[in-house]
Motif scaffolding. Structure first.
Motif, PDB file in Angstrom:
ATOM      1  N   ASP A  25       0.833  -0.697  -0.192  1.00 38.47           N
ATOM      2  CA  ASP A  25       0.149   0.211   0.277  1.00 38.47           C
ATOM      3  C   ASP A  25       0.797   1.524  -0.161  1.00 38.47           C
ATOM      4  O   ASP A  25       2.308   1.132   0.645  1.00 38.47           O
ATOM      5  N   ARG A  26       0.506   2.345  -1.116  1.00 38.44           N
ATOM      6  CA  ARG A  26       1.207   3.641  -0.401  1.00 38.44           C
ATOM      7  C   ARG A  26       1.314   3.909   0.362  1.00 38.44           C
ATOM      8  O   ARG A  26       0.328   4.171   2.152  1.00 38.44           O
ATOM      9  N   PRO A  27       2.218   4.981   1.119  1.00 36.71           N
ATOM     10  CA  PRO A  27       2.107   5.279   2.310  1.00 36.71           C
ATOM     11  C   PRO A  27       1.492   5.712   3.086  1.00 36.71           C
ATOM     12  O   PRO A  27       0.785   7.119   2.278  1.00 36.71           O
ATOM     13  N   ARG A  28       0.253   6.232   3.960  1.00 36.21           N
ATOM     14  CA  ARG A  28      -0.675   7.293   4.108  1.00 36.21           C
ATOM     15  C   ARG A  28      -0.095   8.462   4.169  1.00 36.21           C
ATOM     16  O   ARG A  28       1.668   9.208   5.134  1.00 36.21           O
ATOM     17  N   PRO A  29      -0.468   9.734   4.566  1.00 33.22           N
ATOM     18  CA  PRO A  29      -0.230  11.458   4.820  1.00 33.22           C
ATOM     19  C   PRO A  29      -0.121  11.610   5.816  1.00 33.22           C
ATOM     20  O   PRO A  29      -1.420  11.268   6.748  1.00 33.22           O
ATOM     21  N   PRO A  30       1.196  12.335   6.334  1.00 34.01           N
ATOM     22  CA  PRO A  30       2.197  13.142   5.980  1.00 34.01           C
ATOM     23  C   PRO A  30       2.472  11.925   5.945  1.00 34.01           C
ATOM     24  O   PRO A  30       3.147  11.159   6.287  1.00 34.01           O
ATOM     25  N   VAL A  31       3.459  12.200   4.095  1.00 26.63           N
ATOM     26  CA  VAL A  31       4.846  10.893   3.690  1.00 26.63           C
ATOM     27  C   VAL A  31       5.812  11.576   3.751  1.00 26.63           C
ATOM     28  O   VAL A  31       6.330  12.908   2.856  1.00 26.63           O
ATOM     29  N   THR A  32       6.883  11.247   4.784  1.00 28.40           N
ATOM     30  CA  THR A  32       7.746  11.703   4.879  1.00 28.40           C
ATOM     31  C   THR A  32       9.042  11.118   3.412  1.00 28.40           C
ATOM     32  O   THR A  32       8.759  10.289   2.426  1.00 28.40           O
ATOM     33  N   PRO A  33      10.225  11.942   3.033  1.00 36.46           N
ATOM     34  CA  PRO A  33      10.960  11.542   2.320  1.00 36.46           C
ATOM     35  C   PRO A  33      11.915   9.878   2.783  1.00 36.46           C
ATOM     36  O   PRO A  33      11.400   8.465   1.673  1.00 36.46           O
ATOM     37  N   GLU A  34      11.938   9.797   3.617  1.00 40.40           N
ATOM     38  CA  GLU A  34      11.981   8.101   3.999  1.00 40.40           C
ATOM     39  C   GLU A  34      10.290   7.239   3.954  1.00 40.40           C
ATOM     40  O   GLU A  34      10.650   5.900   3.831  1.00 40.40           O
ATOM     41  N   ASP A  35       9.559   7.595   4.191  1.00 38.82           N
ATOM     42  CA  ASP A  35       8.760   7.008   3.636  1.00 38.82           C
ATOM     43  C   ASP A  35       8.924   6.329   2.345  1.00 38.82           C
ATOM     44  O   ASP A  35       7.981   5.245   1.850  1.00 38.82           O
ATOM     45  N   GLN A  36       8.442   7.255   1.802  1.00 38.56           N
ATOM     46  CA  GLN A  36       8.448   7.296  -0.171  1.00 38.56           C
ATOM     47  C   GLN A  36       9.784   5.761  -0.280  1.00 38.56           C
ATOM     48  O   GLN A  36       9.401   5.379  -1.390  1.00 38.56           O
ATOM     49  N   GLU A  37      11.252   6.146   0.112  1.00 38.70           N
ATOM     50  CA  GLU A  37      11.834   5.641   0.173  1.00 38.70           C
ATOM     51  C   GLU A  37      11.821   3.797   0.480  1.00 38.70           C
ATOM     52  O   GLU A  37      11.936   3.033  -0.232  1.00 38.70           O
ATOM     53  N   TYR A  38      11.506   3.887   1.918  1.00 41.83           N
ATOM     54  CA  TYR A  38      10.582   2.771   2.355  1.00 41.83           C
ATOM     55  C   TYR A  38       9.928   2.304   1.007  1.00 41.83           C
ATOM     56  O   TYR A  38       9.828   0.782   0.780  1.00 41.83           O
ATOM     57  N   HIS A  39       8.968   3.229   0.856  1.00 40.51           N
ATOM     58  CA  HIS A  39       8.096   2.356  -0.363  1.00 40.51           C
ATOM     59  C   HIS A  39       8.529   1.964  -1.088  1.00 40.51           C
ATOM     60  O   HIS A  39       7.690   0.311  -1.860  1.00 40.51           O
ATOM     61  N   ARG A  40       9.094   2.485  -1.753  1.00 38.97           N
ATOM     62  CA  ARG A  40       9.636   2.341  -3.836  1.00 38.97           C
ATOM     63  C   ARG A  40      10.315   0.536  -3.079  1.00 38.97           C
ATOM     64  O   ARG A  40      10.754  -0.588  -3.533  1.00 38.97           O
ATOM     65  N   HIS A  41      11.445   0.920  -2.135  1.00 38.57           N
ATOM     66  CA  HIS A  41      11.722  -0.334  -1.782  1.00 38.57           C
ATOM     67  C   HIS A  41      10.697  -2.261  -1.647  1.00 38.57           C
ATOM     68  O   HIS A  41      10.968  -3.437  -1.732  1.00 38.57           O
ATOM     69  N   LEU A  42      10.191  -1.607  -1.326  1.00 40.41           N
ATOM     70  CA  LEU A  42       9.200  -2.661  -0.641  1.00 40.41           C
ATOM     71  C   LEU A  42       7.893  -3.063  -2.366  1.00 40.41           C
ATOM     72  O   LEU A  42       7.807  -4.199  -2.539  1.00 40.41           O
ATOM     73  N   VAL A  43       8.033  -2.076  -3.165  1.00 39.06           N
ATOM     74  CA  VAL A  43       7.577  -2.535  -4.691  1.00 39.06           C
ATOM     75  C   VAL A  43       8.619  -2.964  -4.935  1.00 39.06           C
ATOM     76  O   VAL A  43       8.314  -4.216  -5.973  1.00 39.06           O
ATOM     77  N   ASP A  44       9.559  -2.739  -5.409  1.00 35.41           N
ATOM     78  CA  ASP A  44      10.813  -2.813  -6.148  1.00 35.41           C
ATOM     79  C   ASP A  44      11.134  -4.373  -5.745  1.00 35.41           C
ATOM     80  O   ASP A  44      11.472  -5.287  -6.440  1.00 35.41           O
ATOM     81  N   ALA A  45      10.769  -4.957  -4.390  1.00 36.21           N
ATOM     82  CA  ALA A  45      11.299  -6.888  -3.766  1.00 36.21           C
ATOM     83  C   ALA A  45       9.745  -7.227  -4.157  1.00 36.21           C
ATOM     84  O   ALA A  45      10.282  -8.486  -4.518  1.00 36.21           O
ATOM     85  N   PHE A  46       8.455  -6.749  -4.393  1.00 37.80           N
ATOM     86  CA  PHE A  46       6.978  -7.204  -4.595  1.00 37.80           C
ATOM     87  C   PHE A  46       7.583  -7.333  -6.070  1.00 37.80           C
ATOM     88  O   PHE A  46       6.966  -9.199  -6.729  1.00 37.80           O
ATOM     89  N   ARG A  47       7.888  -6.706  -7.288  1.00 38.24           N
ATOM     90  CA  ARG A  47       8.201  -6.711  -8.774  1.00 38.24           C
ATOM     91  C   ARG A  47       9.467  -8.176  -9.041  1.00 38.24           C
ATOM     92  O   ARG A  47       8.717  -8.859  -8.991  1.00 38.24           O
TER      93      ARG A  47
END
Length: 156
Positions: A25-47
């Motif tokens: 799931d996308r991080p819920r606002p407010p979204v920090t740069p760390e949240d965005q980076e962690y989400h990118r990591h999770l998306v990449d792992a899923f892919r």
């Protein structure tokens, strides 16, 4: 429209971990740069993970290298499914699952489903602790995930 084929054989215990089988799931606002980076990591792992997704259409979110074959014709995709089932049937946990008439019916049903734009996903226990997952996913567009682009770019 064309069809991508996917196969996975692995430990049933890993297959049962639903959280690993769904896109994050996308991080819920407010979204920090760390949240965005962690989400990118999770998306990449899923892919990159070859673990089958919970929703068959989500195979299209996975890395293109996980595609086993691509077919233009539903009957050719169903024939691939038949070959996979024939190859693995001797290892199915249940003799009922390995019944040739039952498997032939699955292949015929798959061809019909694909002809009408649906996806096909089947799974079987293989041995005591293994699980076989086979999927045929329509692409460009997929009826259940029309906004998801084909993993191979322009069509194939």
């Amino acid at each position: 429209m064309h069809i991508h084929a996917y196969a996975w054989l692995g430990e049933k215990e890993l297959f049962d971990r639903d959280a690993l089988r769904r896109p994050p799931d996308r991080p819920r606002p407010p979204v920090t740069p760390e949240d965005q980076e962690y989400h990118r990591h999770l998306v990449d792992a899923f892919r990159r993970s070859d673990l089958p997704p919970l929703e068959t259409a989500h195979w299209l979110l996975k890395a293109p290298g996980l595609i086993r074959e691509t077919f233009e014709e539903p009957k050719d995709a169903a024939a691939w499914l038949g070959r996979q089932l024939t190859e693995h049937a001797p290892g199915f946990h249940s003799q009922q699952e390995a019944d040739t008439a039952r498997l032939a019916h699955l292949v015929a049903t798959a061809a019909d489903t694909l002809t009408h734009g649906g996806d096909v996903s089947v799974g079987f226990y293989a041995g005591r602790t293994s699980f076989l997952s086979l999927a045929l996913v329509t692409c460009s567009p997929n009826r259940f995930a029309p906004g998801v682009p084909c993993p191979r770019g322009n069509g194939r």
